[in-house]
Structure formats: C-alpha cells, structure tokens
Design a protein around this motif. Structure first.
Motif, PDB file in Angstrom:
ATOM      1  N   TYR A  35      21.827  57.121  68.243  1.00  0.00           N
ATOM      2  CA  TYR A  35      21.182  58.230  67.754  1.00  0.00           C
ATOM      3  C   TYR A  35      20.012  58.647  68.375  1.00  0.00           C
ATOM      4  O   TYR A  35      19.140  57.979  68.649  1.00  0.00           O
ATOM      5  N   THR A  36      19.663  59.948  67.709  1.00  0.00           N
ATOM      6  CA  THR A  36      18.185  60.461  68.297  1.00  0.00           C
ATOM      7  C   THR A  36      17.423  60.984  67.087  1.00  0.00           C
ATOM      8  O   THR A  36      17.926  61.227  66.231  1.00  0.00           O
ATOM      9  N   LYS A  37      16.029  61.399  67.589  1.00  0.00           N
ATOM     10  CA  LYS A  37      15.128  61.504  66.570  1.00  0.00           C
ATOM     11  C   LYS A  37      14.851  63.155  66.605  1.00  0.00           C
ATOM     12  O   LYS A  37      15.246  64.005  67.849  1.00  0.00           O
ATOM     13  N   VAL A  38      13.834  63.474  65.901  1.00  0.00           N
ATOM     14  CA  VAL A  38      13.621  65.008  65.718  1.00  0.00           C
ATOM     15  C   VAL A  38      13.144  65.569  67.103  1.00  0.00           C
ATOM     16  O   VAL A  38      13.241  66.668  67.660  1.00  0.00           O
ATOM     17  N   GLU A  39      12.239  64.447  67.763  1.00  0.00           N
ATOM     18  CA  GLU A  39      11.532  65.145  68.924  1.00  0.00           C
ATOM     19  C   GLU A  39      12.588  65.425  70.006  1.00  0.00           C
ATOM     20  O   GLU A  39      12.315  66.177  71.059  1.00  0.00           O
ATOM     21  N   ILE A 398      22.972  68.326  54.758  1.00  0.00           N
ATOM     22  CA  ILE A 398      21.802  67.306  55.320  1.00  0.00           C
ATOM     23  C   ILE A 398      20.392  67.835  55.421  1.00  0.00           C
ATOM     24  O   ILE A 398      20.144  68.783  55.798  1.00  0.00           O
ATOM     25  N   ASP A 399      19.801  67.180  54.494  1.00  0.00           N
ATOM     26  CA  ASP A 399      18.305  67.650  54.402  1.00  0.00           C
ATOM     27  C   ASP A 399      17.513  67.239  55.670  1.00  0.00           C
ATOM     28  O   ASP A 399      17.767  66.595  56.554  1.00  0.00           O
ATOM     29  N   ALA A 400      16.408  67.865  55.642  1.00  0.00           N
ATOM     30  CA  ALA A 400      15.230  67.616  56.830  1.00  0.00           C
ATOM     31  C   ALA A 400      15.285  66.336  57.359  1.00  0.00           C
ATOM     32  O   ALA A 400      15.220  66.035  58.529  1.00  0.00           O
ATOM     33  N   PHE A 401      14.794  65.327  56.271  1.00  0.00           N
ATOM     34  CA  PHE A 401      14.550  64.060  56.682  1.00  0.00           C
ATOM     35  C   PHE A 401      15.724  63.294  57.277  1.00  0.00           C
ATOM     36  O   PHE A 401      15.640  62.512  58.297  1.00  0.00           O
ATOM     37  N   THR A 402      16.739  63.616  56.802  1.00  0.00           N
ATOM     38  CA  THR A 402      18.063  62.955  57.332  1.00  0.00           C
ATOM     39  C   THR A 402      18.345  63.411  58.745  1.00  0.00           C
ATOM     40  O   THR A 402      18.690  62.536  59.712  1.00  0.00           O
ATOM     41  N   ALA A 403      18.252  64.971  58.818  1.00  0.00           N
ATOM     42  CA  ALA A 403      18.106  65.440  60.172  1.00  0.00           C
ATOM     43  C   ALA A 403      17.347  64.808  61.280  1.00  0.00           C
ATOM     44  O   ALA A 403      17.752  64.570  62.340  1.00  0.00           O
ATOM     45  N   MET A 404      16.176  64.557  60.978  1.00  0.00           N
ATOM     46  CA  MET A 404      15.197  64.046  61.595  1.00  0.00           C
ATOM     47  C   MET A 404      15.387  62.550  62.184  1.00  0.00           C
ATOM     48  O   MET A 404      14.781  62.166  63.050  1.00  0.00           O
ATOM     49  N   TYR A 419      29.208  71.204  57.594  1.00  0.00           N
ATOM     50  CA  TYR A 419      28.247  70.870  57.550  1.00  0.00           C
ATOM     51  C   TYR A 419      27.022  71.845  57.293  1.00  0.00           C
ATOM     52  O   TYR A 419      27.285  73.191  57.682  1.00  0.00           O
ATOM     53  N   SER A 420      25.926  71.586  56.303  1.00  0.00           N
ATOM     54  CA  SER A 420      24.788  72.623  56.054  1.00  0.00           C
ATOM     55  C   SER A 420      23.553  71.908  56.371  1.00  0.00           C
ATOM     56  O   SER A 420      23.333  70.879  55.838  1.00  0.00           O
ATOM     57  N   LYS A 421      22.742  72.791  57.166  1.00  0.00           N
ATOM     58  CA  LYS A 421      21.329  72.199  57.170  1.00  0.00           C
ATOM     59  C   LYS A 421      20.457  73.174  56.500  1.00  0.00           C
ATOM     60  O   LYS A 421      19.327  73.270  57.012  1.00  0.00           O
ATOM     61  N   GLU A 422      20.869  74.029  55.595  1.00  0.00           N
ATOM     62  CA  GLU A 422      20.102  74.960  55.034  1.00  0.00           C
ATOM     63  C   GLU A 422      18.810  74.401  54.602  1.00  0.00           C
ATOM     64  O   GLU A 422      18.917  73.197  53.959  1.00  0.00           O
ATOM     65  N   GLU A 423      17.716  75.017  54.800  1.00  0.00           N
ATOM     66  CA  GLU A 423      16.492  74.379  54.338  1.00  0.00           C
ATOM     67  C   GLU A 423      15.901  75.048  53.086  1.00  0.00           C
ATOM     68  O   GLU A 423      16.143  75.954  52.634  1.00  0.00           O
TER      69      GLU A 423
END
Length: 497
Positions: A35-39, A398-404, A419-423
C-alpha cells in the motif's frame, strides 16, 4: 593448462549478482508493504487512471481531488506504459487491482535499480571492485533507499535522473551530467535546481566545462523539457500548466510548505541522514579524509543538503538524492579499512565497522516492521472485502485518514462495491447518509456498529529484556456497519476493542 571457462549461469551471476540482491530486497519490501501513503497519492492515482481509464480523462481522480499543488503526469505515464501489458493480462484474468499496484511499483523499482547499476559500474571502474562491493553492501543494509525505490513519489522519479547524473559525472561526460539534472528539476522535482547549482558550480570551478557551454547546454535542455511537460500536463490537467513551476512558487516564494510542519535547521544532519544511511553516515566522512578523489564529488552534494536545510519544512525524501553519492564515499572508507584490517591500529576500526553493519541490519529490520504496520487504511479495506462476499450493492465511505494511510483506487474492487471519499462530513451527519460501511478513524459513530479495528504503528518502546526494542501498536482505523442493514449484522464480525 588453461582454467575451465565459467558456465553462462556463473557469468550471469558474477555480472548481475549484486543487482539481483538489491532487486530482491526492493521487491520484498514492495510485496510485503504493497500500500501507499498520501505523499504518493497523485502518481498512484494517475497510474491507475492511465491504466484503467485510458483516454477518458473526465474519470481521472485528479480532477476531483487535485491536491495542494499539481504534479507532472510524465513519470506516471512512462511507468504505466511499461507495466500496461502485465496489467492488461491481470484485467483479463480478473486479478484484483492491488496486483496492478504491485506491477507499477516493481516497474518503477526496476528503473531506479537500473540507474543504480550504471552508477555501480562507474564506482568499480573508478575506485575498484572492493569499493563496488561495499557500495552495494551499504545500500542493501540501509532501509530507506530500497524501500522508497518502488514508491511513486516525485522524489523517486527524480532520483532516477540524479543517479544518471552521478553516472555521467564519474564518467567525465559533463554535458550529460547537467542535462540529467535539468530533466529532474524541470519535470519531476524543482528543488533539484539546488543540486544543479552546486554541481554546476563545481564543474565551472574545476574548468570541466566553460560557462558559455554550460549556459547553452542548460538553456536548450530546459526549453525542451518545459515544452514537453507543458504539452503533456496541460492536456491532462485541462489548463495551461508547468507543474514544477507552481510547486516552486508554492514552496519557495510563498513558503507555504511550512504549513505541513517544520524542523530545526540541523535536522537533516542530526536525524534524517543518520537514520537513512546508518553506518554509512560516519563512514562517508571518513571516506572524504582517506581518499581525496571523492572530495570534488561529495562536496557539492553535501552543499546541496546544507542549502536545503534552509527550508523550514523538512522530510527525508527531500534529500534522498544525496544518499547514493554519500554511499560512494562511505564505500571508499569501508574498502580502505577492509584492506588494512590486519595492520595494527586498523583492527579496531574493522571490528567497529563490522558491528556497524550488523547494527544497520538490525535497525533496518525494526524500521521495516514499523513500516509494515503503518498502512492501516489499506489493511482495513482488504479485510472488509474479504469479510463481506454477499453480491449486494454496497457503498463504503473512506475518510481522509484512511485514504492517507494506504487506500488508493488500486485497492478498490468491482461490483457490488462502490466507494465515496466525500470530504467534510461531520460525525453527526453520517447517520443521515446511506453508507453501507464506514472506514473511519473514529471509534463510535451514531447509527453504525463498529465491526472491527485495524492496528497501526504508534511508537517504539525500549524495554529491559530481549529484544530490547518493541513496537507499540494501537487501533487506528475502525470499520463501521450501518445498523439499518440486517445483512451486515448477520455476518460474523470480530468487534472493536
């Protein structure tokens, strides 16, 4: 009587054995931590969209989530094109898309390792086979360089051209040295202009290249690179754009990078380089004292790190381009100590060096385990897919922390999953929405039942027993199910701590 000729397998092993060693380690890191991180999110999502959406640009992730500053698509495009045959076969065989992520990472790692091979060959030619061997051993026992080599960061894409820079520099081809750095700075990482400045100044002072020739070389290469990146990225971003110029403006002119945290001016020298280079860090200083041939090469690279230290926001990946050259200096020190190991006065240095290698290996193992547990979002989504195999339409928020922390579009499954990444959804608002599942950093959410939690790395703890260092993990990502859906509650969930 002539000695028997080595077999083809023996010749291949002798020629490519070191490359196989580094490649095996990098591949191990990629497979174990896929898996990968937000960067890495921009290039990861770009590779996904190029491979799976092709010319349907309106479906690309960056149009909905553009990020703070735009980045170039060129690196993602090159890696995607090379890996497309493997991904195409995976798609036909309905292999989960996460293996596509592994494919693009392996391709990227192969590119980085090929440039490291070119540099290794020049180290052998210029400094001898002992220096070459220790250069590879030092690189293999360090964690960060090989771990990052498969990670689609702009810094890693730029590293390929920085390695080519060092290769041409050792080879004595000074025009190509400058051109490789121009490509890295104009297309992938604008901060490589600092390394261009220090190496370019060194070449001018040593009269390796004239000022007029350097200007002509740099300007012509920069114009071609700017034209190429503006053409490609303007099409994909749907506006006239030179991405790295906007990055330069954001980070250096506006100095807004400090919004992501700051470190002291000495942080690169007292934390980042010691952690990433390990035993090679003191050895690289010794190498400059023992072998003056490396000084003209290591001084501009060292100056690059000094100049970069002026920027308040600091991360290890920003100076990763300095590590291959610093490792060369360290390999010269290790080679000299090894060759003199039987002499009085050198025995202690040799014993200390061997201890340093073993310590580096142990530290890299601990760092790997910490990194393995540092992607709870990716592991949570994988566990959710495995737990619910009912063929019924379901949507996961998927919230921001999970996505990151590990989730990308490569982690998504096909129907019936959506899937939804709505902020900017408040915790109170979730119960009014019709999500089937939530992957969230919150333990309790009204209207939802906590189904399971995934631990993530929290900190390292020193303890008075063997092993003396342990990793502390804590629940980081929580999976919640909608209490209005009886099918969810009927499944066997482990529950949350």
């Amino acid at each position: 009587m002539a000695p028997p000729r080595p077999s083809p397998a023996a010749r291949l092993l002798r020629e490519y054995g070191w490359d196989l060693l580094l490649g095996s380690i990098a591949a191990f890191y990629a497979v174990m931590v896929p898996y990968t991180k937000v960067e890495e999110s921009f290039n990861v999502q770009a590779m996904h969209d190029i491979l799976y959406h092709n010319y349907h640009i309106e479906k690309y992730d960056h149009l909905e989530f553009p990020g703070v500053v735009p980045r170039s698509f060129i690196g993602a495009l090159i890696v995607s094109v090379i890996s497309s045959p493997a991904v195409f076969v995976m798609h036909l065989r309905h292999v989960p898309k996460v293996y596509g992520l592994l494919a693009v990472r392996i391709v990227l790692g192969s590119i980085i390792l090929m440039t490291l091979r070119l540099l290794r060959v020049q180290v052998k030619r210029k400094f001898g086979h002992h220096a070459e061997a220790f250069y590879l051993i030092l690189t293999a026992t360090q964690f960060h360089l090989l771990f990052y080599s498969t990670r689609p960061l702009p810094n890693v894409l730029a590293l390929a051209f920085v390695n080519l820079t060092y290769y041409f520099w050792f080879k004595g081809n000074h025009r190509r040295t400058l051109q490789a750095l121009i490509v890295a700075a104009v297309i992938f990482r604008c901060d490589m202009i600092l390394l261009l400045g220090t190496i370019g100044l060194a070449l001018l002072l040593s009269r390796s290249i004239s000022l007029l020739e350097a200007i002509k070389c740099c300007v012509s290469t920069a114009i071609i690179c700017i034209g190429f990146t503006v053409l490609v990225d303007s099409i994909l971003w749907r506006r006239i754009l030179w991405p790295e110029f906007e990055v330069l403006w954001f980070n250096s002119v506006l100095n807004r990078s400090s919004e992501w945290g700051t470190h002291s001016i000495h942080w690169y020298f007292t934390s980042a380089l010691p952690r990433s280079m390990l035993v090679a860090y003191p050895l690289c200083m010794v190498g400059a004292l023992l072998d003056r041939r490396i000084v003209p090469y290591i001084l501009p690279v060292f100056s690059f790190v000094v100049l970069y230290s002026k920027l308040p926001h600091k991360e290890l990946r920003f100076i990763m381009a300095s590590i291959p050259m610093l490792n060369v200096s360290a390999s010269l020190a290790a080679s000299r100590i090894y060759n003199n190991r039987k002499k009085t006065g050198w025995k202690l240095l040799y014993v200390l060096m061997i201890g340093g290698f073993l310590s580096s290996l142990g530290y890299s193992g601990v760092t790997f385990m910490a990194s393995y547990n540092n992607y709870p979002g990716g592991y949570a989504l994988k566990a959710l897919h495995e737990a619910d195999s009912v063929m019924k339409d379901k949507i996961v928020h998927i919230d921001a922390f999970t996505a990151m922390s590990g989730v990308s579009r490569f982690c998504e499954s096909e129907y019936p999953w959506r899937y939804s990444k709505e902020e900017k959804i408040s915790i109170e608002e979730y119960q009014e929405r019709n999500f089937t599942y939530l992957l969230n950093e919150h333990r309790h959410i009204s209207g939802y039942k906590c189904l399971f939690a995934v631990d993530g790395f929290s900190r390292a703890k020193i303890q008075p027993r063997i092993p003396p260092l342990s990793l502390v993990k804590e629940p980081k990502v929580f999976a919640h199910g909608n209490t209005r859906d009886p099918d969810i509650l009927s499944l066997n969930w482990p529950g949350c701590p």
